[in-house]
Scaffold this active site. Sequence first.
Site, PDB file in Angstrom:
ATOM      1  N   HIS A  96       0.726  -1.524   0.047  1.00  0.00           N
ATOM      2  CA  HIS A  96      -0.210  -0.165   0.016  1.00  0.00           C
ATOM      3  C   HIS A  96       1.016   1.184  -0.136  1.00  0.00           C
ATOM      4  O   HIS A  96       0.734   2.256  -0.868  1.00  0.00           O
ATOM      5  CB  HIS A  96      -0.824   0.075   1.173  1.00  0.00           C
ATOM      6  N   GLU A 129       1.387 -14.319 -30.685  1.00  0.00           N
ATOM      7  CA  GLU A 129       1.844 -15.055 -29.459  1.00  0.00           C
ATOM      8  C   GLU A 129       2.733 -15.598 -29.384  1.00  0.00           C
ATOM      9  O   GLU A 129       3.390 -16.322 -28.391  1.00  0.00           O
ATOM     10  CB  GLU A 129       1.647 -14.053 -28.081  1.00  0.00           C
ATOM     11  N   ASP A 144       4.923 -13.220 -24.709  1.00  0.00           N
ATOM     12  CA  ASP A 144       5.008 -14.391 -24.184  1.00  0.00           C
ATOM     13  C   ASP A 144       5.876 -15.486 -25.750  1.00  0.00           C
ATOM     14  O   ASP A 144       5.922 -16.656 -25.342  1.00  0.00           O
ATOM     15  CB  ASP A 144       2.840 -14.678 -24.790  1.00  0.00           C
ATOM     16  N   CYS A 184       2.601  -4.444 -28.794  1.00  0.00           N
ATOM     17  CA  CYS A 184       1.451  -4.296 -27.089  1.00  0.00           C
ATOM     18  C   CYS A 184       2.677  -5.094 -25.888  1.00  0.00           C
ATOM     19  O   CYS A 184       2.217  -4.973 -24.653  1.00  0.00           O
ATOM     20  CB  CYS A 184      -0.147  -4.240 -27.478  1.00  0.00           C
TER      21      CYS A 184
END
Lengths: 600, 88
Positions: A192, A433, A457, A504
């Site tokens: 956090h 991929e 990947d 991407c």
Amino acid sequence: MHTFTGIPASRGIVIGPVHVLRWEVPEVRHRIISDEAVPDEIARLHTAIGRAKDRLREVRGRAEKHAGDEEAAIFDVQASMLEDSELIGGVESLIRQNIGAEKAFDLVMLEWRQHFAKHTHAMLRERVSDLVDLHIRVLSVLLDLPDHDPVDLPPGANAILITHDLTPSLTVQLDRNAIAAIATDEGTRASHVAILARSLGLPAVVGLRDAVGRLHGHELAILDGSSGLLIVDPTEEHLTAYRDRALREQADEIELGQLATAEPMTLDGVRMTLRANVDLPDEAEQGAQSGAEGVGLMRTEFLVVGRATMPDEEEQYREYSRVVKAFDGHPVVIRTFDLGGDKLPVGGYPAEANPFLGWRAIRMCLDEPELFKTQLRALLRAALHGDVRIMLPLIVSVAEVRQARALLNEAAAELDARGVDYRHDIPLGVMVETPAAVIVADTLVNDVSFFSVGTNDLVQYTLAVDRGNANLASRYTPLHPAVLRLIQRTVEIGHQAGLEVAVCGEMASQPVMAFALIGLGVRELSVAPRSVPLVKRIIRGVSAEIAREAAAAAVAADTAQAAHDALAERLYSAFGDAPFLRHGLPVVVDGHSFESSAGP
Amino acid sequence: MIEREVQIVNRDGMHARPAAQIVKTAAKFQCEITLVRDDTEVNGKSIMGVMMLAAAFGSTITLRADGPDEEQAVEALAAIVANKFGES
């Protein structure tokens, strides 16, 4: 001089006085009380709780001033917790068993904290830090410890806050005018305090373990958020070196900020398209502000992971629409569910021995048509709000694309039957991929509108390397000629068929890789929002023609190192001694970082 | 004793702030108040209990009140829930 080493949580350099704040659960000794003392002890408990609530009111007031009414409302919740009959009743019952009030309260709070921490619902796990706050607050009163939590520092103090951990009380009282950096004993990069520091833009180091105990306060220190260091009472040399670095980084930040509206065009006039990768709808606004022209990859797994039920069509429609609207007409490419059966809240599918080669993504979706069509219907409807494109993950054959399209048509017919409006000609594309998808790319072109290369990947499957395996970290590289050639082939076949070919994977934000991609003919990149300015700067600083030469040499190289060197040489000569290239943004995949090893 | 079923209609469900509102309202009434979701029953005046219900958006809970002002209690609580606790 003493250097504390911790975990880098939020980058940046701050040089200033240390402000130590002791706000942690105190040690509580077990104390037995007599039967006669019990009523007084219970009264003592209630007095302490009353005083704790008074302090909570003060804290709430301060929080409203520094953070806002909504953030301050959390203290109403804490006050209610202190009025809870179950909680108070539990403590009283222990006191009646002759246990002193502090120990009784301590034991009850520990139990509630454990109870909440283990709960399946995130909304309960999030409340643990509130329980910690109360634990500290009431015990501090019972043990007559000084009330440390007012963080009142003069404005402009440029102080480095040192504390055990950042609880909600401390967070909302953070005076941004006085505190310039945060250092904690506890914490990890994903905890956090780290996430908060990054979103506030405050440099931070966590996991220092023993800083609070070893510092007095007011010592001069250098906090180096990128390296995870806290250097206390630094030498003159250190101070000078860090002041210089801080100035250079500041100049860099300003320059990168100015890039938000600049065009992503190379020196020789090649106009690239730069989009953002979005993991959660909450990131959409940040992505839109980064200067990205749309979303190249919106992941949809957040809708499923860690949930007790599958999200229905309405919920999915709302979440997709939110992202689409944030990007105001720019293309938003949404990837259908890319996860394994074992992550589904329904069906009880077991974990697999080899999940990366397993029943997941498009395979799972095609075998679970009702689940898949629910997502498709939500996407078709969300597409009314902007330029939505659907992307299928883990494709190895055009058969999968055709089956998916058939289900898309069924989903559309189902919407027609209900009289619900949707976009009729939604573009459908695939992630490239797998080696198979590249090799048979020519068979895919007639059934899709675009390709998007998933480098993460693709590297894994092509080089037969598990990207999560620390022992193999150095073997996992997108600059391997095999990977470069596959990307090159995808671009050639795609462009020949008139398709857009995007990349991407997060690797597109690594400077040498971005340069290679430009050189291989890729004209569309999608990266994390925080990487958008950096990639734009690379694009604007290079010539596509030189990139093309460099990429050709890299593709023809016989090793990844040789490919890297061919690219790096020309990239560094374009940018000279630019710090952002050398520090780079290490590309971190599943916790393992891949960094450019050569330099000028 | 009266009961009423209500549906949670705010997006984030019965998280901490709505739970605090329920408990604050329930405290004004003399009657015993219980919230029920599936098999779980909790004391409507205990914030820890109400939070443990973890009632998400779309779930149905039963408001049960037992005592002299039970009708007003159920009305008041049903109203806050229907009003989405002032959220969206």
